[in-house]
Enzyme design. Structure first.
Site, short mmCIF file in Angstrom:
data_model
loop_
_atom_site.label_atom_id
_atom_site.label_comp_id
_atom_site.label_asym_id
_atom_site.label_seq_id
_atom_site.Cartn_x
_atom_site.Cartn_y
_atom_site.Cartn_z
N GLY A 1 39.23 43.32 52.57
CA GLY A 1 38.40 44.27 51.86
C GLY A 1 37.80 45.34 52.75
N TRP B 1 42.54 38.45 41.93
CA TRP B 1 41.70 39.42 41.22
C TRP B 1 40.21 39.23 41.52
CZ3 TRP B 1 44.15 39.57 35.55
CH2 TRP B 1 45.45 40.09 35.66
N HIS C 1 39.72 30.17 50.45
CA HIS C 1 39.55 31.61 50.69
C HIS C 1 38.31 31.82 51.56
CE1 HIS C 1 38.84 35.87 50.08
NE2 HIS C 1 40.11 35.96 49.73
N GLU D 1 36.02 33.89 51.46
CA GLU D 1 34.77 34.15 50.73
C GLU D 1 34.14 32.83 50.29
OE1 GLU D 1 36.37 36.98 47.94
OE2 GLU D 1 36.55 38.44 49.57
N GLY E 1 44.12 41.47 47.54
CA GLY E 1 42.86 41.56 46.81
C GLY E 1 42.76 42.89 46.08
N GLY E 2 42.08 43.85 46.70
CA GLY E 2 41.81 45.14 46.06
C GLY E 2 43.02 45.79 45.42
C1 PEP Z 1 41.76 38.74 49.77
O1 PEP Z 1 40.58 38.69 49.46
O2 PEP Z 1 42.47 37.72 49.68
C2 PEP Z 1 42.29 40.01 50.25
C3 PEP Z 1 43.35 39.98 51.00
O3 PEP Z 1 41.60 41.14 49.90
P1 PEP Z 1 42.01 42.67 50.24
O4 PEP Z 1 43.47 42.82 49.95
O5 PEP Z 1 41.16 43.49 49.34
O6 PEP Z 1 41.70 42.87 51.69
#
Ligand code: PEP
Length: 253
Positions: free
Chosen positions: A173, A10, A95, A97, A233-234
């Site tokens: 993302g 999330w 991750h 990020e 993610g999203g």
């Molecule tokens: C994530 O950040 O782990 C990810 C896969 O994001 P998204 O699905 O938004 O690309």
């Protein structure tokens, strides 16, 4: 039989009210399925509430990060033992990020991974290359470095419980997904890297794909032999989208 794991990251989204609605909708739309497990990873402040809501349900709880330290003067940090205490089964480590924005090196990620294992958590180790690295044909070298740091520190036996998520940074993302074959090639490589240390553990380790997975591309990815689910993610922020991805896995299971 590895089964599928569909994990929702999330990130720094949600609120008490929004999380309650999202969780209620996920639980209402999901029937326990032997071949697919669902997992949600909310921000730290909501772990306690989610632990209560999810107790006794087929949806598991995880955190998005963890300290490498067990306790002490580390203002703002959360230890593996605390996550365990809050009924977390999983924790995401490394991750992209956190690697990029918080400067987490592969050595720090390995320390976090080992600390999580010691506390009885199941780490989800994220690995993946940037677009520049892919274009320079360095994908496998980058992944080897990220993976070996963890294998050297925690040992292959840690993958009796740990999970790997291959997340190409260029696909996170961005709406740009690795093709099923591109992802499969890297997953195969990761599994053979594990197999060089222990073939049996390699065969049993779940390797998730992450990067713009949606309901309409999930089945194509999950059908590949070395893709065992997704880190989402999203699309994990809307119950309908998350459940569509889970349903894609269930239809293959
Ligand atoms: C994530 O950040 O782990 C990810 C896969 O994001 P998204 O699905 O938004 O690309």
């Amino acid at each position: 039989m590895r089964g599928y794991l569909i994990a929702g990251n999330w990130k720094m989204n949600g609120s008490k009210a929004a999380n309650a609605k999202l969780t209620r909708e996920i639980l209402a739309g999901w029937a326990d399925t032997a071949s697919v497990r669902l997992l949600v990873c909310p921000p730290y402040p909501y772990l306690g509430i989610l632990a209560e809501t999810l107790s006794g349900t087929p949806v598991a709880l995880g955190a998005q990060n963890v300290s490498q330290h067990a306790s002490g003067a580390y203002t703002g940090e959360v230890s593996p033992g605390m996550l365990k205490d809050m009924a977390c089964e999983f924790v995401i480590v490394g991750h992209s990020e956190r690697r990029a924005l918080m400067g987490e090196s592969s050595d720090i990620v390995a320390e976090k991974f080992a600390a999580a294992i010691s506390a009885g958590l199941r780490p989800i180790l994220c690995v993946g290359e940037t677009l520049e690295e892919r274009e320079q044909d360095r994908t496998e070298a980058v992944i080897d470095e990220q993976l070996d740091a963890v294998l050297d520190r925690a040992g292959i036996e840690a993958f009796d419980s740990a999970v790997i998520a291959y997340e190409p940074v260029w696909a996170i993302g961005t709406g740009r997904t690795a093709s099923p074959q591109q992802a499969q090639d890297v997953h195969r490589h990761i599994r053979s890297r594990l197999a060089a240390r222990n073939a049996e553990i390699a065969e049993a380790t779940q390797i998730l794909y992450g990067g713009s997975v949606k309901g309409d591309n999930a089945a194509g990815l999950f059908t590949m032999p070395d893709i065992d689910g997704g880190l989402i993610g999203g699309a994990s922020l809307k119950a309908g989208d998350f459940l569509a991805i889970a349903a894609a896995a269930a239809s293959l299971g």
